[in-house]
Design a protein around this motif. Structure first.
Motif, short mmCIF file in Angstrom:
data_model
loop_
_atom_site.label_atom_id
_atom_site.label_comp_id
_atom_site.label_asym_id
_atom_site.label_seq_id
_atom_site.Cartn_x
_atom_site.Cartn_y
_atom_site.Cartn_z
N LEU A 279 2.11 35.33 -8.42
CA LEU A 279 2.26 35.64 -9.99
C LEU A 279 1.70 34.18 -10.73
O LEU A 279 1.15 34.83 -11.45
N LEU A 280 1.11 33.30 -9.73
CA LEU A 280 0.10 32.28 -10.64
C LEU A 280 -1.18 32.92 -11.29
O LEU A 280 -1.98 32.82 -12.48
N LYS B 264 -3.69 33.86 -22.62
CA LYS B 264 -4.24 33.12 -23.78
C LYS B 264 -3.12 33.58 -25.17
O LYS B 264 -3.28 34.07 -26.04
N LEU B 265 -2.18 34.67 -24.44
CA LEU B 265 -0.74 35.37 -24.98
C LEU B 265 -0.13 33.59 -25.42
O LEU B 265 0.17 33.01 -24.83
N VAL C 15 4.74 36.41 -21.27
CA VAL C 15 4.28 35.82 -20.52
C VAL C 15 4.43 35.97 -19.48
O VAL C 15 4.02 37.28 -18.57
N GLN C 16 5.66 35.31 -18.64
CA GLN C 16 6.56 35.66 -18.19
C GLN C 16 7.11 36.91 -18.49
O GLN C 16 7.56 37.65 -16.85
N GLU D 111 7.61 42.49 -14.95
CA GLU D 111 7.68 43.58 -14.81
C GLU D 111 6.45 44.01 -14.33
O GLU D 111 6.59 45.23 -13.33
N ALA D 112 5.25 43.20 -13.89
CA ALA D 112 5.03 43.80 -13.18
C ALA D 112 4.61 43.60 -12.11
O ALA D 112 4.21 44.75 -11.13
N ALA D 113 5.27 42.57 -11.51
CA ALA D 113 5.62 42.53 -10.04
C ALA D 113 6.86 43.51 -9.98
O ALA D 113 6.35 43.65 -8.67
#
Length: 694
Positions: free
Chosen positions: A618-619, A627-628, A634-635, A640-642
């Motif tokens: 995750l990190l 940079k968002l 960002v979270q 969602e990708a995870a």
């Protein structure tokens, strides 16, 4: 009484031995028949008859008892009483006859006296007849003369005015006062009543009086017209107690629409000059009169305040002018309207085909005020256009346009939507908006020539920050203007097209030169900064909603990017590619252990790579999109990708378990211990993955 009568009779008969129950021996047969007939007669009689009832009541009144003696004597007593009554009546009639004889003698004597009187009266009538006839003729002639005298007096008093009254009505040396109006009212009545004279057979007198009254009325209205013009020259509208005689004179003069309109034109021209001089004095202070406030041009260093002060002065002057003219022209209700209508009816040559416009006091008042402000509007337009054209600040031009739009709506409610003054505000507003667009296009052209690259931290570029600062000022100006209520969101869309769209297009051009994921991060940062400005205003929320859709598209691409990162870095991508052609049927699942990616060495290496990846997954993923500017996004993108990565892992896990079930089906337990399955070589479960990536 009747019941007691029959009871006593029955009792007496019983006592005398004549009861029907004990008849005598010798007369039994005859007595029985007589008694039977009597009883039948009695029983058949109707005791409800009025005559029987009256007879019984008479017996009751006399107190006759039912005895044998009274029954024998009652008929004789009654006949005796009848004879006595008849004798008294005959005696009384004799006395009446004597009185009638005496009356006849008196009537004959009176007839003789009346005949004598008739003869004497006839003789007197023959002697006095000629004298009475002559007297009657004289009385008739006297009444005719008196009637003619009254008619002549009434005619003179009604249809003619005295010389003094004529002087008051027509001489300019005599002031217009109450006596003038009273005389004018009388002459108008004379002029109107001439129709009665014209209805007679001889119309000469009516025509003469009509001609004379017409001349007197024309002279009176000319005098009134000149007097009103003189009063207009010295009339002080600032005085709340405007001369009542002027208001009355205008109401009367309205009966001559031509003269009334000429007076209005003269008044409008005079008031235009006065208001123009007052406005020029308020601008420059160059008058002989003292001014309590500073001239407006002393504030010229602030263009917006300068224009605002000029518009405020024009509005204040318009309100004062309208209030004063309202007292002057329509304070008496519809008197002027009725007077003008009466004047049109008295001037048939001014009538059209019946479609002439009815006089509207409010509309005429608004038109008069608009004409009074013509000079002020001319000066206001010159000064405002100078301010608009002499500054290159687009924000200033837009604020001036909104300010003008506000006053345009104010004047529209004050003077009506068809007022000529509104043309001034329409032209000024159009000029300000045209200058705003010109300045914005010049600014956009200057910015586009300086576009280079996106900032290293992928934050919104400097030109977008400046554009958003300008947009914030424009939106605030639009939000405080009345255009927000009148035009809704449509009016501000054109502003966005000029002040925002070119800069967003510039940001899109910078995005094309950036790699992934910087391209989507930079676009999201720019859109978030823009949305933050637009979301504060209700009229721009629709555009902010469109930006949400665009932000969602970029965020979806970032989610896909991180999903690919998770798949490739964890080594799961090779397993997914190997399983891409595997279906859920048995024959296809049996092929899985023979695939290169699922050989023991390859599968152990994939498991080790996954274990090394998971602790900091995750990190490491968040580092790619750090940079968002919005940390919450960002979270959300990372999670969602995870989640998608976990779904992929569940697919791989399900295939591995299905292949193991087919591989060890039918084998004995000892053989299973000698040959480890795919699950033993790839031990991670989907539950562990979700825990580590949560």
């Amino acid at each position: 009484m009747s019941a007691s009568y029959f009871q006593e009779r029955s009792t007496a008969a019983s006592q005398n031995g004549f009861s029907p129950a004990t008849p005598s021996v010798g007369t039994a047969s005859r007595g029985a028949n007589a008694l039977s007939n009597r009883i039948t007669s009695v029983l058949s009689a109707s005791y409800a008859d009025l005559e029987i009832r009256d007879a019984l009541e008479t017996l009751d009144a006399r107190g006759v008892r039912n005895t044998a003696e009274s029954r024998r004597q009652i008929r004789l007593d009654v006949q005796k009483e009848v004879i006595q009554c008849n004798g008294e009546i005959v005696k009384n009639f004799g006395e009446v006859a004597e009185q009638l004889k005496r009356i006849g003698t008196a009537i004959s004597s009176l007839n003789r006296y009346c005949a004598d009187l008739r003869s004497h009266i006839a003789a007197a009538n023959r002697e006095t007849g000629p004298v009475l006839e002559e007297a009657t003729n004289l009385m008739t002639q006297k009444r005719h003369v008196e009637t003619k005298h009254q008619i002549l007096h009434a005619f003179n008093s009604h249809f003619l005015i005295s010389d003094d009254e004529s002087t008051v009505l027509t001489s300019t040396a005599v002031p217009v006062n109450e006596e003038f109006f009273q005389t004018l009212t009388r002459v108008k009545k004379i002029h109107h009543d001439c129709q009665v004279l014209l209805g007679t057979e001889d119309q000469t007198l009516g025509l003469e009086v009509l001609e004379q009254s017409s001349k007197q009325l024309n002279a009176a209205f000319q005098k009134l017209y000149r007097w009103i013009q003189r009063e207009f020259k010295t009339l002080d509208l600032e005085n709340p107690q405007i001369n009542a005689s002027v208001r009355r004179s205008l109401r009367v003069l309205a009966e001559r629409p031509t003269l009334f309109q000429s007076c209005l034109d003269f008044f409008a021209e005079a008031r235009e000059n006065i208001l123009s001089d007052s406005f020029y004095a308020a601008l420059t202070g160059s008058t002989d009169t003292s001014i309590a406030t500073k001239p407006i041009e002393f504030q010229a260093h602030d263009p917006l305040r300068y224009v605002s002060d000029m518009l405020a002065w024009a509005h204040s002057a318009t309100v004062s002018e309208r209030e004063a003219l309202e007292v002057l022209f329509i304070s008496d209700g519809d008197e002027i309207k009725r007077s003008i209508q009466a004047g049109l009816e008295s001037e048939p040559w001014r009538r059209g085909d019946g479609d002439e416009e009815v006089f509207d006091g409010k509309k005429a008042l608004n038109q008069l005020v608009s004409r009074d402000l013509t000079g002020v509007a001319r000066l206001l337009r010159q000064r405002t256009e100078q301010v608009i054209q002499s500054h290159e600040d687009a924000t200033l031009a837009y604020k001036i346009a909104n300010l003008i739009g506000f006053y345009k709506n104010t004047f529209s409610r004050l003077l009506g939507a068809d007022s000529e003054v509104l043309d001034l505000f329409n032209n000024l507003e159009t000029s300000a908006m045209r200058q705003f667009r010109t300045n914005m296009r010049d600014h956009v052209a200057a910015v586009q020539s300086e576009l280079a690259v996106a900032p290293p931290d992928l934050s919104p570029p400097e030109f977008l920050e400046e554009a958003l600062q300008m947009l914030r000022a424009l939106a605030k100006s639009y939000d405080t203007s009345i255009a927000t209520v009148d035009d809704g969101d449509n009016a501000f869309q054109s502003v966005l097209a000029e002040t925002l769209d070119p800069f967003l297009s510039g940001c899109e051009n910078l995005c094309r030169n950036l790699p992934q994921p910087d391209r989507d991060i930079f676009a999201i940062n720019c859109l978030l900064a823009t949305k933050e400005v637009l979301a504060q205003y209700a009229f721009a929320r629709e555009r902010a909603g469109e930006m949400d859709d665009t932000i969602s598209e970029h965020a979806a691409r970032l989610v896909e990017y991180l999903h690919q990162y998770f798949s490739h870095t964890s080594g799961l991508n090779e397993l997914l590619e190997a399983l891409s052609d595997i279906t859920d049927n048995v024959e296809s699942l049996k092929i899985i252990p023979t695939l290169e990616a699922f050989k023991p060495d390859a599968l152990i290496a994939a498991s080790q790579q996954l274990d090394e990846f998971l602790p900091s997954a995750l990190l490491d993923a968040a580092e790619h999109i750090k940079k968002l500017k919005k940390r919450k996004m960002v979270q959300e993108i990372t999670e969602e990708a995870a989640g998608q990565f976990c779904e992929d892992f569940e697919l791989v896990e399900s295939k591995i378990l299905a292949a193991d079930d087919l591989l060890y089906a039918g084998r004995e337990e000892e053989e299973e211990e000698l040959e480890p399955g795919l699950r033993d070589l790839f031990p991670r479960t989907s539950g562990e993955i979700r825990v580590l990536l949560s």
